[in-house]
Structures are given as structure tokens and as C-alpha cells.
Design an enzyme around this catalytic site. Structure first.
Site, PDB file in Angstrom:
ATOM      1  N   SER A 154       0.933  -1.403   0.143  1.00 25.89           N
ATOM      2  CA  SER A 154      -0.295   0.053  -0.563  1.00 25.89           C
ATOM      3  C   SER A 154       0.884   1.607  -0.222  1.00 25.89           C
ATOM      4  O   SER A 154       1.840   1.575   0.731  1.00 25.89           O
ATOM      5  CB  SER A 154      -0.859  -0.125   1.324  1.00 25.89           C
ATOM      6  N   GLU A 198       0.332   3.981   1.696  1.00 29.74           N
ATOM      7  CA  GLU A 198       0.182   4.336   3.233  1.00 29.74           C
ATOM      8  C   GLU A 198       1.580   3.867   3.710  1.00 29.74           C
ATOM      9  O   GLU A 198       1.592   4.201   5.052  1.00 29.74           O
ATOM     10  CB  GLU A 198      -0.807   3.613   3.828  1.00 29.74           C
ATOM     11  N   TYR A 248      -1.935   0.560  10.612  1.00 30.79           N
ATOM     12  CA  TYR A 248      -1.804  -0.093   9.890  1.00 30.79           C
ATOM     13  C   TYR A 248      -1.199   0.058   8.409  1.00 30.79           C
ATOM     14  O   TYR A 248       0.019  -0.635   8.171  1.00 30.79           O
ATOM     15  CB  TYR A 248      -3.229   0.030   8.708  1.00 30.79           C
ATOM     16  N   ARG A 270     -16.692   5.895  -0.901  1.00 29.42           N
ATOM     17  CA  ARG A 270     -17.806   5.935  -1.398  1.00 29.42           C
ATOM     18  C   ARG A 270     -18.708   5.993  -0.363  1.00 29.42           C
ATOM     19  O   ARG A 270     -19.463   6.666  -0.233  1.00 29.42           O
ATOM     20  CB  ARG A 270     -17.558   4.459  -0.709  1.00 29.42           C
TER      21      ARG A 270
HETATM   22  O1  G4F Z   1     -10.383   6.395   1.737  1.00 23.89           O
HETATM   23  P1  G4F Z   1      -9.547   6.372   3.044  1.00 23.89           P
HETATM   24  O2  G4F Z   1     -10.270   6.010   4.396  1.00 23.89           O
HETATM   25  O3  G4F Z   1      -8.183   6.170   2.678  1.00 23.89           O
HETATM   26  P2  G4F Z   1      -6.898   5.928   2.997  1.00 23.89           P
HETATM   27  O4  G4F Z   1      -6.747   6.160   4.535  1.00 23.89           O
HETATM   28  O5  G4F Z   1      -5.787   6.402   1.884  1.00 23.89           O
HETATM   29  O6  G4F Z   1      -6.103   4.669   2.956  1.00 23.89           O
HETATM   30  C1  G4F Z   1      -6.979   3.672   2.154  1.00 23.89           C
HETATM   31  O7  G4F Z   1      -5.618   3.755   1.037  1.00 23.89           O
HETATM   32  C2  G4F Z   1      -4.596   2.961   1.347  1.00 23.89           C
HETATM   33  C3  G4F Z   1      -3.600   3.277  -0.060  1.00 23.89           C
HETATM   34  O8  G4F Z   1      -2.902   3.972   0.162  1.00 23.89           O
HETATM   35  C4  G4F Z   1      -5.405   1.689   1.466  1.00 23.89           C
HETATM   36  F1  G4F Z   1      -3.777   1.232   1.950  1.00 23.89           F
HETATM   37  C5  G4F Z   1      -6.491   1.458   2.803  1.00 23.89           C
HETATM   38  O9  G4F Z   1      -6.434   0.040   3.181  1.00 23.89           O
HETATM   39  C6  G4F Z   1      -6.985   2.236   2.167  1.00 23.89           C
HETATM   40  O10 G4F Z   1      -8.159   1.480   0.834  1.00 23.89           O
HETATM   41  O11 G4F Z   1      -9.157   8.044   3.648  1.00 23.89           O
HETATM   42  C7  G4F Z   1      -8.873   8.735   2.787  1.00 23.89           C
HETATM   43  C8  G4F Z   1      -7.778  10.603   3.058  1.00 23.89           C
HETATM   44  C9  G4F Z   1      -7.752   9.642   4.295  1.00 23.89           C
HETATM   45  O12 G4F Z   1      -6.192  11.405   4.144  1.00 23.89           O
HETATM   46  C10 G4F Z   1      -8.616  10.849   5.651  1.00 23.89           C
HETATM   47  O13 G4F Z   1      -8.234  11.688   6.692  1.00 23.89           O
HETATM   48  O14 G4F Z   1      -9.304  11.262   3.537  1.00 23.89           O
HETATM   49  C11 G4F Z   1      -9.284  11.568   4.705  1.00 23.89           C
HETATM   50  N1  G4F Z   1     -11.088  11.688   4.837  1.00 23.89           N
HETATM   51  C12 G4F Z   1     -11.359  13.046   5.443  1.00 23.89           C
HETATM   52  N2  G4F Z   1     -12.783  12.567   6.076  1.00 23.89           N
HETATM   53  C13 G4F Z   1     -11.470  10.946   5.593  1.00 23.89           C
HETATM   54  C14 G4F Z   1     -12.754  11.398   5.911  1.00 23.89           C
HETATM   55  N3  G4F Z   1     -11.837   9.830   4.970  1.00 23.89           N
HETATM   56  C15 G4F Z   1     -12.643   8.910   5.761  1.00 23.89           C
HETATM   57  N4  G4F Z   1     -12.026   7.465   5.593  1.00 23.89           N
HETATM   58  N5  G4F Z   1     -13.811   9.225   6.543  1.00 23.89           N
HETATM   59  C16 G4F Z   1     -14.167  10.415   6.369  1.00 23.89           C
HETATM   60  O15 G4F Z   1     -15.268  10.825   6.901  1.00 23.89           O
END
Ligand code: G4F
Length: 324
Positions: A124, A126, A148, A190
Site C-alpha cells: 500500500s 500508506e 496499518y 464511497r
Molecule cells: O479513504 P480513506 O479512508 O483511505 P486511506 O486512509 O488513504 O487508505 C486507503 O488507501 C490505502 C492506499 O494508500 C490503502 F492501503 C488502505 O487500505 C485504504 O484503502 O481516507 C483517505 C483520506 C484520508 O486522508 C482521510 O483522513 O480521506 C481523509 N478523510 C477525510 N474525511 C476521510 C474522511 N476518510 C474517511 N475514511 N472518512 C472521512 O470522513
């Protein structure tokens, strides 16, 4: 005789896309599923009867040995993990068991039963965390920012180590964020496209979000599983970054989704500190030139196409639910 493949995490987004992709290529597809009192098979519902499911668990070494011994696949794709970053702070040990040690358990089973089996590890972006350079490539040092990310670094290096120690065909695909209508609702893309659909159809009015300034390199999961397959078709095992090379902020994502639904995001989106993370990955952007050069892979779906596809799918699904 068709080639046999085993996919761990087959009920997740990437597992479901890869299963479809490999069925179309003529593979005999086997999927590993964990025992659960509430089966989570929606993403592979349409594949019923075309893939064979086996119960095993990344936490249980013997169950992995048994499944690999029984199936005897030529290729194994390890997509199973605890993959939601925020959960890795509330369950760091469980995340380490699944996402880090789970990789070793699969590699050990392959080593014991048939070390010629080709192995793909879902690494990833990450792992780059507090990025050392931009864009990130296969040589960029890792600085993970969550339990993670730390676990994925272990999974990546143990894959490299088994390749170097035992000459196994073990590849690591360093995938940047990849989304689709099959993405889990907890991930930001999503969460936003579902909310845009629900707000448009009058079922919800507000959407609480975390850090809108975070920047990601978002691609389409359907494009990315092809890169994983290509890695295992090469003469030599190696590691590859899989990315679009294009940056967007979470704010861009919200704006694109709401606009496509005919909404003004400013009227609906609120910031809630409960969605902020103890340590954030502020920006990620991948350089996939090695994958382009050696695999002939490139992303086919643009950011706007991806977001529109997701919003349209969520509008259709929510309308169906309303009609019931
Ligand atoms: O969609 P996210 O939760 O993905 P994140 O943390 O980047 O991780 C995903 O991608 C990785 C690959 O780089 C994978 F390895 C991992 O398994 C997963 O699939 O969040 C993306 C961004 C973050 O910076 C987070 O802080 O969106 C920001 N964010 C802002 N508001 C939010 C929210 N994330 C989530 N989940 N929910 C929010 O309300």
C-alpha cells in the site's frame, strides 16, 4: 487445463474485481473466506457457482496450509487484511496479526507445499506516509503513519525477503488508493458518493467529514487488479508502484461527487473532528513509470469518470432501496 488461482480477501473490493477478471481469462478461481455469522458475499453474488469458496483464516496457519494443499493453485493473491486505517489505532494488535503476520503465514504455507506457486502481496501507498519525495516510486523510503501502514511495511518486506531467501516468485504491488462502486462505505470516496446520492434523493441532509485538505492519488480498482495479474505473468518477480500520478484533495472529491449529483457541497458538508486521525498522511502521489515500462500497464479511468461511475451506481442503488 485452466490455471488455478487462490484469492484471499475475495469478498472485498479488489478480490471481487480480480475474481471477475481471472474468470474472463479462463482461470479456475478459488476464494478464501473467513467464517462469520453474517456472511459478506454481496460483492461476489454474481459469481455464485463460478468460483469455489473455502473457509480459512489469516490468523490460523493450519487452515492456510490446508487450503493451499487442497487447491494447489499456480497463483495466490493476498488481498485479505484489516485495511481500514482508523481501525488500526483502535485495534493495532489485530491489524498486525492480519495485515503483517498474515502475509508470513501465506508465504510459509506456499514455501512448505509448493514454492513454485506465484505470490502477489497487496502492498500500500500508506507505507510512504510522511512522504520523503514526490512522486513516490519503488525506491522511495517508507515512513508509515499508522499501525496499518507499519503492518503493510512488514508485509512488503517479508514478501521481498521470501523472494530473496527462497527464490520464490513473490511480488509486491504498491497500490495507491483505488476505488469503485464496490468500495466499503467507511472509505472516504464511497462515504461521499453514497451521501451525495442520499442527499439528492432526500434521505439525508448533512455529511460529516474529517480532513478535507488530505491529498490522494485515486484510481479505479478495476484497472488496478490487472496490474496485479500482470506482475505474476512476468519472467521475474519484482515490486511495482501502481498509481495514476494525479493528485486530488478530499475537497476536490467531495466537490466532484456533489456536482455530479447536481448539488452544492458547501450547503451539506460539515467538519467533525471525530474523523480526524492521530497522525495523518497528508499527501500521496505515485510514479508508476516502472509498471508502464515493464508491464505495459496504465490506468484507463480518469478521476472524474471514477467519481461519476460511483455516484451513478449509488443513485441507482438508493433509488432501488427506496422503491422497495
Ligand atoms: O479513504 P480513506 O479512508 O483511505 P486511506 O486512509 O488513504 O487508505 C486507503 O488507501 C490505502 C492506499 O494508500 C490503502 F492501503 C488502505 O487500505 C485504504 O484503502 O481516507 C483517505 C483520506 C484520508 O486522508 C482521510 O483522513 O480521506 C481523509 N478523510 C477525510 N474525511 C476521510 C474522511 N476518510 C474517511 N475514511 N472518512 C472521512 O470522513
Amino acid at each position: 487445463m485452466s490455471r488455478k488461482v487462490l484469492i484471499t480477501g475475495v469478498t472485498g473490493q479488489d478480490g471481487a474485481y480480480l475474481a471477475r477478471f481471472l474468470l474472463d481469462k479462463g482461470y479456475e478461481v478459488h476464494g478464501m473466506v473467513r467464517h462469520s455469522s453474517s456472511a459478506n458475499l454481496e460483492r461476489i453474488e454474481g459469481l455464485r457457482g463460478r468460483i469455489e469458496l473455502h473457509q480459512a483464516d489469516l490468523l490460523d496457519q493450519l487452515s492456510i496450509v490446508t487450503i493451499i494443499r487442497d487447491v494447489r493453485p499456480q497463483e495466490v493473491y493476498n488481498f485479505a487484511a484489516q485495511s481500514f486505517v482508523p481501525t488500526s489505532w483502535s485495534q493495532p494488535l489485530l491489524t498486525g496479526e492480519f495485515t503483517a503476520l498474515g502475509v508470513t503465514r501465506v508465504l510459509e504455507a506456499i514455501r512448505l507445499i509448493d514454492p513454485t506457486i506465484r505470490f502477489y502481496q497487496a502492498s500500500s501507498s500508506e507505507m510512504f506516509g510522511n512522504v520523503r519525495e514526490e512522486p513516490q516510486n519503488e525506491q522511495t523510503p517508507f515512513w508509515p503513519r499508522s499501525p496499518y501502514g507499519v503492518a503493510k511495511v512488514y508485509g512488503h518486506w517479508i514478501t521481498v525477503n521470501y523472494r530473496e531467501s527462497y527464490d520464490m516468485f513473490a511480488c509486491s504491488g504498491i497500490m495507491f488508493n483505488h476505488e469503485s462502486p464496490l468500495r466499503g462505505m467507511e472509505f472516504v470516496s464511497r462515504k461521499v458518493t453514497d451521501a451525495a446520492a442520499r442527499i439528492k434523493l432526500g434521505l439525508q441532509d448533512k455529511l460529516a467529514m474529517g480532513n478535507l485538505d488530505a491529498i490522494r492519488d485515486w484510481g479505479y480498482a478495476g484497472d488496478y487488479v490487472e496490474a496485479a495479474w500482470l506482475m505474476l505473468q512476468q519472467d521475474k518477480p519484482d515490486d511495482y508502484v501502481v498509481a495514476t500520478g494525479i493528485k486530488h484533495s478530499v475537497r476536490d472529491l467531495v466537490e466532484a461527487a456533489f456536482k455530479h449529483a447536481g448539488l452544492d457541497w458547501r450547503e451539506h458538508v460539515e467538519c467533525d473532528p471525530k474523523f480526524l486521525r492521530p497522525a495523518e498522511v497528508n499527501t500521496l502521489c505515485g510514479d508508476a513509470s516502472k509498471a508502464r515500462r515493464l508491464l505495459g500497464w496504465e490506468p484507463k479511468t480518469t478521476f472524474d469518470e471514477l467519481i461519476h461511475m460511483m455516484v451513478d451506481a449509488d443513485l441507482e442503488r438508493v433509488r432501488r432501496e427506496q422503491a422497495r
